[in-house]
Design a protein around this motif. Structure first.
Motif, mmCIF file in Angstrom:
data_model
loop_
_atom_site.group_PDB
_atom_site.id
_atom_site.type_symbol
_atom_site.label_atom_id
_atom_site.label_comp_id
_atom_site.label_asym_id
_atom_site.label_seq_id
_atom_site.Cartn_x
_atom_site.Cartn_y
_atom_site.Cartn_z
ATOM 1 N N THR A 174 -0.490 4.097 -1.325
ATOM 2 C CA THR A 174 -1.406 4.470 -2.589
ATOM 3 C C THR A 174 -0.648 3.990 -3.926
ATOM 4 O O THR A 174 0.549 3.471 -3.860
ATOM 5 N N THR A 179 -3.533 7.980 -6.431
ATOM 6 C CA THR A 179 -3.496 9.264 -6.410
ATOM 7 C C THR A 179 -3.117 9.767 -7.810
ATOM 8 O O THR A 179 -2.174 9.115 -8.294
ATOM 9 N N THR A 226 -5.080 15.131 3.028
ATOM 10 C CA THR A 226 -6.104 14.384 2.696
ATOM 11 C C THR A 226 -6.231 13.106 3.672
ATOM 12 O O THR A 226 -7.175 12.331 3.274
ATOM 13 N N TYR A 227 -5.274 13.253 4.672
ATOM 14 C CA TYR A 227 -5.368 11.918 5.513
ATOM 15 C C TYR A 227 -5.797 12.223 6.873
ATOM 16 O O TYR A 227 -5.569 13.462 7.311
ATOM 17 N N ASN A 280 -11.896 4.958 -7.158
ATOM 18 C CA ASN A 280 -11.341 4.632 -5.992
ATOM 19 C C ASN A 280 -10.335 5.572 -5.641
ATOM 20 O O ASN A 280 -9.201 4.999 -5.867
ATOM 21 N N ARG A 281 -10.635 6.857 -5.230
ATOM 22 C CA ARG A 281 -9.821 7.861 -5.013
ATOM 23 C C ARG A 281 -8.845 7.469 -3.704
ATOM 24 O O ARG A 281 -7.882 8.085 -3.588
ATOM 25 N N ASP A 282 -9.503 6.417 -2.848
ATOM 26 C CA ASP A 282 -8.698 6.220 -1.613
ATOM 27 C C ASP A 282 -7.364 5.195 -1.834
ATOM 28 O O ASP A 282 -6.597 5.108 -1.046
ATOM 29 N N LYS A 283 -7.562 4.748 -3.160
ATOM 30 C CA LYS A 283 -6.500 3.631 -3.395
ATOM 31 C C LYS A 283 -5.836 4.179 -4.472
ATOM 32 O O LYS A 283 -4.528 4.010 -4.460
#
Length: 441
Positions: free
Chosen positions: A245, A263, A230-231, A258-261
């Motif tokens: 994360t 998991t 995912t990165y 805030n899926r990027d922040k």
């Protein structure tokens, strides 16, 4: 301590551990009020010693060799009856006791002040038993096979196994076994745990960080289904990125927005690093990519400091993990982990723990012997110890008490050449357990 004195100390340590186990044998017997209360040919101490010494031949031939073909050699039936009285935990306790004392017997080799423990697993084929559903695998139209899974901590610099978890193959869980061994590992020496990509998981990372342990774990490639999928990462080698994360079981609006922040960890995952009143755990991993050969790159996750462990040191450190692969080969084929004298799983586990003890005994003595790295003018290559021959000598040294065997001098005579730069494709060929009919031949 010179080589001979060290070998004698290792032998005395193992025999002392057997004596300690004998003094507490009631804790490891099925019927402590009855078992080993009569004077028999197989005392508890003698039984343990025989269990360590037998090789891969038929059971009766191994007993004859151990007792020097004496008229009073016990029968294989007597051996099996006495062995059935002992719980597998007895040999596991002996392994733990001997390994702990072995580590204190001499100074351990360290890497930048750290002990290096590699974790890996290997399947061990055991005698065919379709009734043991936890180890039995169907094999198409063939009759199938049975396996145990060996999870082991291997001291990469000192060549001994520090811990082990034996599991039925159909119920094995390598990451859970890793966590189990981490929890019961206690040492004042700073330690770095090495693992391959099969151990990549947020559960493992979170547990190691929460436990205050240092680690270096290989990750699956970004194009796979691993953590890195995912990165976005640059091509080629790098060591300037961190994966930041927050792990959580929660499904709040903030988390979903805030899926990027965050998991999200599935509720079914057993994560023990969350506080009871705080369902969030911040995770920070140093991510680096190293080139292990021309055009071949590997991604690694670690919490080691960049200044203390730059990429060149990380390459050297990760390369140490491959020693465990070699040790599995020696354990199976030289120490006879593929040759068992039982069908019941408990008895098989007894023999597996005994093989691990013998491996550590032989490796401890062999590693202490100094071999000149400089080749003789008459020799094309430098030399190293032949471990197969060394193991044979060490086992004879353990058996005999007449003082006529000088294992160090004898082992140093049998050397094999070191041929650097050799490589060959890995051939995956299953090796079945040796059946009773084969050993009767």
């Amino acid at each position: 301590m010179n080589d001979q004195a060290y070998a004698e100390a290792v032998k005395k340590t193992l025999l002392d551990c057997i004596d300690e186990l004998d003094s507490a044998k009631t804790l490891f017997l099925r019927n402590p009020k009855v078992d080993f209360t009569r004077d028999r040919k197989f005392s508890f101490r003698k039984l343990i010693h025989v269990m360590l010494m037998i090789d891969g031949g038929s059971l009766q031939s191994e007993l004859l060799k151990y007792f020097d073909f004496n008229d009073n050699t016990p029968t294989k039936s007597a051996y099996c009856q006495q062995r059935a009285k002992v719980l597998p935990d007895a040999i596991q306790f002996l392994f733990s006791s001997f390994t702990e004392k072995l580590e204190k017997l001499d100074l351990l080799q360290l890497f930048y002040g750290h002990r290096i423990l590699a974790i890996d697993g290997s399947d061990v084929n055991i005698p065919y038993n379709p009734l043991d559903t936890e180890t039995f695998h169907k094999n198409g139209d063939n009759r199938g096979y049975n396996q145990l899974h060996l999870n082991a901590f291997y001291d990469a610099l000192n060549g001994i196994y520090a811990d082990c978890v034996l599991e039925p193959d159909r119920k094995c869980h390598e990451r859970a076994a890793f966590i189990t061994m981490v929890d019961r590992y206690h040492s004042a020496i700073p330690t770095i745990f090495l693992a391959d990509r099969g151990y990549e998981s947020y559960q493992v990372f979170g547990h190691l960080i929460r436990s205050g342990q240092k680690f270096l774990i290989r990750l699956k490639d970004p194009g796979s289904n691993g953590i890195l999928s995912t990165y976005d990462f640059p091509d080629g080698e790098f060591d300037n990125l961190n994966l930041e994360t927050i792990l959580t079981h929660s499904q709040t609006k903030e988390v979903l927005a805030n899926r990027d922040k965050y998991t999200t960890i599935p509720d079914a995952s057993k994560c023990d690093f969350f506080e009871p009143d705080n369902p969030f755990f911040p995770l920070s991993l140093r991510i680096l990519c190293i080139e292990v050969s021309d055009g071949v790159f590997e991604y690694l996750a670690t919490n080691l400091d960049r200044d203390e462990f730059p990429p060149d040191v990380i390459k050297e450190l990760y390369h140490l993990r491959w020693g465990e692969e070699t040790s599995f080969r020696e354990l199976k084929y030289t120490i006879d982990l593929l040759h068992f004298h039982a069908k019941k799983r408990e008895s098989v586990e007894q023999e597996a723990w005994a093989r691990l003890i013998v491996y550590n005994f032989c490796e401890a003595i062999t590693r202490h012997i100094a071999v000149s790295k400089q080749g003789s003018p008459k020799r094309k290559h430098d030399q190293k110890i032949n471990f197969a021959t060394a193991a044979c000598i060490c086992k004879a040294f353990l058996k005999r008490n007449d003082g006529e065997i000088n294992p160090c001098r004898l082992i140093a005579r049998f050397l094999i050449p070191i041929r650097p730069g050799r490589s060959a494709p890995r051939k995956i060929k299953p090796q079945s357990a040796k059946t009773f009919l084969y050993r009767a031949a």
